[in-house]
Design a protein around this motif. Structure first.
Motif, PDB file in Angstrom:
ATOM      1  N   GLU A 166       0.817  -1.212   0.000  1.00 32.03           N
ATOM      2  CA  GLU A 166       0.000   0.000   0.000  1.00 32.03           C
ATOM      3  C   GLU A 166       0.849   1.259   0.000  1.00 32.03           C
ATOM      4  O   GLU A 166       0.447   2.290  -0.539  1.00 32.03           O
ATOM      5  CB  GLU A 166      -0.927  -0.007   1.223  1.00 32.03           C
ATOM      6  CG  GLU A 166      -2.041  -1.044   1.141  1.00 32.03           C
ATOM      7  CD  GLU A 166      -2.870  -1.099   2.396  1.00 32.03           C
ATOM      8  OE1 GLU A 166      -2.733  -0.171   3.231  1.00 32.03           O
ATOM      9  OE2 GLU A 166      -3.657  -2.038   2.563  1.00 32.03           O
ATOM     10  N   GLN A 167       2.028   1.161   0.603  1.00 37.05           N
ATOM     11  CA  GLN A 167       2.935   2.307   0.642  1.00 37.05           C
ATOM     12  C   GLN A 167       3.734   2.455  -0.642  1.00 37.05           C
ATOM     13  O   GLN A 167       4.556   3.368  -0.771  1.00 37.05           O
ATOM     14  CB  GLN A 167       3.887   2.172   1.835  1.00 37.05           C
ATOM     15  CG  GLN A 167       3.217   2.238   3.193  1.00 37.05           C
ATOM     16  CD  GLN A 167       2.468   3.537   3.385  1.00 37.05           C
ATOM     17  OE1 GLN A 167       3.048   4.619   3.367  1.00 37.05           O
ATOM     18  NE2 GLN A 167       1.153   3.451   3.565  1.00 37.05           N
ATOM     19  N   GLY A 168       3.518   1.565  -1.596  1.00 38.78           N
ATOM     20  CA  GLY A 168       4.193   1.671  -2.881  1.00 38.78           C
ATOM     21  C   GLY A 168       5.531   0.972  -2.958  1.00 38.78           C
ATOM     22  O   GLY A 168       6.215   1.050  -3.982  1.00 38.78           O
ATOM     23  N   ASP A 169       5.917   0.273  -1.898  1.00 40.37           N
ATOM     24  CA  ASP A 169       7.203  -0.437  -1.905  1.00 40.37           C
ATOM     25  C   ASP A 169       6.954  -1.881  -2.349  1.00 40.37           C
ATOM     26  O   ASP A 169       6.979  -2.818  -1.549  1.00 40.37           O
ATOM     27  CB  ASP A 169       7.836  -0.399  -0.516  1.00 40.37           C
ATOM     28  CG  ASP A 169       9.304  -0.800  -0.533  1.00 40.37           C
ATOM     29  OD1 ASP A 169       9.759  -1.322  -1.573  1.00 40.37           O
ATOM     30  OD2 ASP A 169       9.997  -0.604   0.487  1.00 40.37           O
ATOM     31  N   ALA A 170       6.684  -2.043  -3.653  1.00 41.57           N
ATOM     32  CA  ALA A 170       6.315  -3.359  -4.177  1.00 41.57           C
ATOM     33  C   ALA A 170       7.438  -4.368  -4.017  1.00 41.57           C
ATOM     34  O   ALA A 170       7.199  -5.539  -3.711  1.00 41.57           O
ATOM     35  CB  ALA A 170       5.924  -3.245  -5.649  1.00 41.57           C
ATOM     36  N   GLU A 171       8.668  -3.926  -4.231  1.00 38.49           N
ATOM     37  CA  GLU A 171       9.801  -4.844  -4.122  1.00 38.49           C
ATOM     38  C   GLU A 171       9.895  -5.435  -2.721  1.00 38.49           C
ATOM     39  O   GLU A 171      10.069  -6.651  -2.555  1.00 38.49           O
ATOM     40  CB  GLU A 171      11.097  -4.111  -4.472  1.00 38.49           C
ATOM     41  CG  GLU A 171      12.330  -4.998  -4.474  1.00 38.49           C
ATOM     42  CD  GLU A 171      13.589  -4.257  -4.883  1.00 38.49           C
ATOM     43  OE1 GLU A 171      14.691  -4.794  -4.652  1.00 38.49           O
ATOM     44  OE2 GLU A 171      13.472  -3.147  -5.428  1.00 38.49           O
ATOM     45  N   ALA A 172       9.762  -4.574  -1.698  1.00 34.13           N
ATOM     46  CA  ALA A 172       9.814  -5.058  -0.314  1.00 34.13           C
ATOM     47  C   ALA A 172       8.611  -5.932  -0.003  1.00 34.13           C
ATOM     48  O   ALA A 172       8.723  -6.927   0.729  1.00 34.13           O
ATOM     49  CB  ALA A 172       9.879  -3.875   0.649  1.00 34.13           C
ATOM     50  N   ALA A 173       7.443  -5.583  -0.541  1.00 35.65           N
ATOM     51  CA  ALA A 173       6.234  -6.378  -0.289  1.00 35.65           C
ATOM     52  C   ALA A 173       6.367  -7.769  -0.903  1.00 35.65           C
ATOM     53  O   ALA A 173       6.017  -8.772  -0.270  1.00 35.65           O
ATOM     54  CB  ALA A 173       5.011  -5.670  -0.856  1.00 35.65           C
ATOM     55  N   ILE A 174       6.876  -7.839  -2.131  1.00 36.63           N
ATOM     56  CA  ILE A 174       7.073  -9.139  -2.774  1.00 36.63           C
ATOM     57  C   ILE A 174       8.054  -9.981  -1.968  1.00 36.63           C
ATOM     58  O   ILE A 174       7.839 -11.181  -1.744  1.00 36.63           O
ATOM     59  CB  ILE A 174       7.577  -8.953  -4.221  1.00 36.63           C
ATOM     60  CG1 ILE A 174       6.481  -8.318  -5.078  1.00 36.63           C
ATOM     61  CG2 ILE A 174       7.996 -10.294  -4.816  1.00 36.63           C
ATOM     62  CD1 ILE A 174       6.945  -7.885  -6.454  1.00 36.63           C
ATOM     63  N   ALA A 175       9.122  -9.352  -1.513  1.00 34.06           N
ATOM     64  CA  ALA A 175      10.097 -10.078  -0.698  1.00 34.06           C
ATOM     65  C   ALA A 175       9.484 -10.566   0.603  1.00 34.06           C
ATOM     66  O   ALA A 175       9.781 -11.675   1.076  1.00 34.06           O
ATOM     67  CB  ALA A 175      11.300  -9.174  -0.403  1.00 34.06           C
ATOM     68  N   ALA A 176       8.596  -9.746   1.181  1.00 35.43           N
ATOM     69  CA  ALA A 176       7.938 -10.140   2.432  1.00 35.43           C
ATOM     70  C   ALA A 176       7.018 -11.336   2.203  1.00 35.43           C
ATOM     71  O   ALA A 176       6.989 -12.275   3.010  1.00 35.43           O
ATOM     72  CB  ALA A 176       7.140  -8.963   2.992  1.00 35.43           C
TER      73      ALA A 176
END
Length: 240
Positions: free
Chosen positions: A106-116
């Motif tokens: 939601e915060q726009g950090d797709a790379e970190a979200a995918i990694a999570a």
């Protein structure tokens, strides 16, 4: 005193002495076993109380964190979820990790979200939750990674054995459409539309995708084209 009475008293004394000797010999073991039983029962009750207490505490923490999200305090919510992940019961810790990954997206950090989501999937032993993490990560990967990355996550889930197979097909189909692989995308969208377990909302989305393919020059059921395939940047409705 008669001889019979005398013999009876002697037998009683002997039995008493034997009992005393037996008790002196085995008393520590008998007492120890009784104490152990009491301790085990007490420990079991203490564990039940602790589990109930910690679950109640974690529940309160979890819903407090969700309220922070609803109020827009993302930083506070992330800190609250991190605390649950670190010290909460396993179930609530897993829920907190899912929420944390969603907040990153939601915060726009797709790379970190995918990694999570990838880390969640790697650490979960429950198949359904693991597949859910992979599906959520693959939806994000559609816009930020290539087809191979999406297929790596959900390619093994499109068969009949997975309850999330249509979500997997949708993510993979969208990635294939974006990459210009129209035939593969159409096959996945048709599989969604024809699957008896497909929910009404997802089935409607599948028909919208097929309509979009048809409008760009490919027949939604026969695969015949009226011209060249659309470019890879053609627009198609995104999954929710």
């Amino acid at each position: 005193m008669s001889e019979e009475s005398f013999l009876r008293e002697v037998e009683e004394e002997l039995r008493s002495d034997k009992l005393k000797a037996f008790w002196r010999r085995f008393a520590p073991f008998i007492i120890g076993a009784a104490v152990l039983i009491v301790l085990l029962v007490a420990a079991n009750e203490a564990w039940k109380w602790w589990r109930s207490s910690t679950a109640a505490t974690a529940s309160d923490q979890y819903y407090a964190a969700v309220e922070l999200v609803e109020r827009g305090d993302i930083t506070g919510a992330q800190a609250a979820f991190a605390e649950i992940e670190a010290s909460g019961p396993r179930g609530y810790a897993t829920l907190a990790r899912f929420h944390d990954a969603a907040l990153l997206a939601e915060q726009g950090d797709a790379e970190a979200a995918i990694a999570a989501y990838d880390a969640l999937a790697a650490g979960l032993d429950q198949r359904r939750l693991r597949e859910l993490a992979l599906v959520l990560g693959s939806y994000l990967a559609v816009d930020h990674l290539d087809v191979a990355a999406v297929e790596q996550r959900v390619g093994g889930m499109i068969g009949e054995g997975s309850l999330l197979r249509n979500n997997a097909r949708e993510a993979l189909g969208l990635a294939q459409y974006k990459a210009g692989d129209i035939e593969a995308a159409r096959a996945n969208f048709e599989a969604i539309a024809a699957d008896p377990i497909t929910g009404q909302e997802m089935q409607l989305r599948a028909y919208v995708y097929l309509e979009q393919l048809a409008s760009t020059g490919i027949d939604d059921f026969t695969g015949e084209t009226d011209g060249e395939a659309p470019a890879s940047d053609a627009t198609i409705p995104a999954a929710e």
